[in-house]
Write an enzyme that holds these catalytic residues in place. Sequence first.
Site, PDB file in Angstrom:
ATOM      1  N   HIS A 142      -3.562   6.952 -13.233  1.00 57.42           N
ATOM      2  CA  HIS A 142      -2.441   7.873 -13.061  1.00 57.42           C
ATOM      3  C   HIS A 142      -1.123   7.127 -12.911  1.00 57.42           C
ATOM      4  CE1 HIS A 142      -4.244   7.005  -9.126  1.00 57.42           C
ATOM      5  NE2 HIS A 142      -3.001   6.982  -8.692  1.00 57.42           N
ATOM      6  N   ASP A 149     -11.475   7.753  -8.800  1.00 63.00           N
ATOM      7  CA  ASP A 149     -12.883   7.506  -9.110  1.00 63.00           C
ATOM      8  C   ASP A 149     -13.649   8.750  -9.522  1.00 63.00           C
ATOM      9  OD1 ASP A 149     -12.631   8.790  -6.756  1.00 63.00           O
ATOM     10  OD2 ASP A 149     -13.933   7.469  -5.593  1.00 63.00           O
ATOM     11  N   GLY A 152     -15.454  13.323  -5.871  1.00 63.73           N
ATOM     12  CA  GLY A 152     -16.021  12.696  -4.677  1.00 63.73           C
ATOM     13  C   GLY A 152     -15.394  11.344  -4.406  1.00 63.73           C
ATOM     14  N   GLU A 192      -2.164  12.540   4.014  1.00 61.82           N
ATOM     15  CA  GLU A 192      -1.447  11.620   3.118  1.00 61.82           C
ATOM     16  C   GLU A 192       0.032  11.531   3.479  1.00 61.82           C
ATOM     17  OE1 GLU A 192      -2.971   9.559   1.284  1.00 61.82           O
ATOM     18  OE2 GLU A 192      -4.893  10.538   1.629  1.00 61.82           O
ATOM     19  N   HIS A 195       0.671   9.009   6.013  1.00 56.23           N
ATOM     20  CA  HIS A 195       0.846   7.651   5.461  1.00 56.23           C
ATOM     21  C   HIS A 195       2.245   7.471   4.881  1.00 56.23           C
ATOM     22  CE1 HIS A 195      -3.214   6.426   6.076  1.00 56.23           C
ATOM     23  NE2 HIS A 195      -3.755   7.207   5.151  1.00 56.23           N
TER      24      HIS A 195
HETATM   25 CA   LIG Z   1     -12.346  11.046  -6.172  1.00 60.74          CA
HETATM   26 ZN   LIG Z   2      -2.058   6.054  -7.116  1.00 62.52          ZN
HETATM   27 ZN   LIG Z   3      -5.637   7.639   4.874  1.00 70.77          ZN
END
Ligand SMILES: [Ca+2]
Ligand SMILES: [Zn+2]
Ligand SMILES: [Zn+2]
Length: 417
Positions: A142, A149, A152, A192, A195
């Site tokens: 991306h 991956d 999951g 996220e 972060h």
């Molecule tokens: Ca995944």
């Molecule tokens: Zn990325």
């Molecule tokens: Zn994290």
Amino acid sequence: MGTCETNLLKYGSVDPPSSNGSVFEQSASPEEVAESIMIIENLTEGEEIDEELMDSINFPKCGVDQLSERDVIDFTTIGRKWSQRHLTYFVTRYSEKLTQEEVDQIIKDAFQVWADVSSLTFSEANQESAANVQIHFQGGSHGDPFPFDGSGGILAHAYPPTVGKCHIDDDENWTTPDKTTGYSILQTMIHELGHVLGLGHSPEPGAVMGRFYRYGAEYRSPSLSEDDITGIQHLYEPPMVETVKPPPPPGACIGTIDAVFYDVHSEQTILFRGSYVWSLEASVSDVTEITSTYDFLSTGVDASFYNPNNQKTFIFKNCYVYRYDDRSFQKRSTTSQTFSSLPCQVDAAVYSESDQLTFVFKNRWVYAYSGKIFFGRIRISSLPWTNIPEDLYSGIDAVADVIKENSVYFFKGDHYY
Ligand SMILES: [Ca+2]
Ligand SMILES: [Zn+2]
Ligand SMILES: [Zn+2]
Ligand SMILES: [Ca+2]
């Protein structure tokens, strides 16, 4: 620097993930390795970093996660933060699993969770180049060196300040928090954005900033833990107190009020209007700013009630219920989590001592609860109390059960009944 980097990479490849559950990022993810390298580079550049971080540099492994093995702090920060307190964001690619409206709402809600407990504010930018934070939904490769991956495993990753990139693996079955299946995009987005704002992973089991996705209905729209709140306030201070004071409040009993409750233990009636709270005891009234007692509610409240059985005060604001133990803040949860079937932005609430039920009012409807168990919805006109004026059938502003007088008081406009 050379040996340190080698250790980092070894850590990433040797250590198996500690659980088979889905992670927001893999153990010592490339992002975190990258973060660590950046932080170490900071050292050589002489940039100022956290003391905790300085200590951790002496550890054999230099991963950000080493911070969490120390007893000093629970929340971890990655040593970088935004210098400004207002940040803008832009969605560079929307999800194929959710509508654009759903994504926009979730992102807004997730930012608000952090804004509620810090001095940060957020708004959407008109274009990518004007945004501090870019949010991107895409599976696999991306556009950065860390492809996702597939379904999951890793759900998302985000870069530390002041990069502002938040990437969501769009091969996951993302769902809004009201659904029962799929991964909650809200839980993931709150994590996220933590972060993005500079928080690392927390070892606290209840923290939103824990490494692993949390299954279970209560986590689909998770509340921040004390640890998350301490972490973000360490970086960005608690919510700002209004510096420009509104004009002095008029008397307690003039004009529309937002909410009211009767505290049977102190025999005080507590009235809310705008950003002020009145405590009425016999003929004495005392007015204070709302934030001096009730954190996070600086802009006023929708409704409130006091449960004399456990001495807890519940305050409603938009889609949240704030619970106070007597006067100290305990937790925030969504209205529908706490009271099933209850909509957002309710009008009024009361615990009726005589019925042993909690009634929550919205427009002409009353939602009845025994504890947290939903009894049903009835019209105000059908309430089991005598002499309810017809003026109130269409809705009320506030209500309180003044047990001392054995009366329920309704408030609407300038009047009370
Ligand atoms: Ca995944
Ligand atoms: Zn990325
Ligand atoms: Zn994290
Ligand atoms: Ca109200």
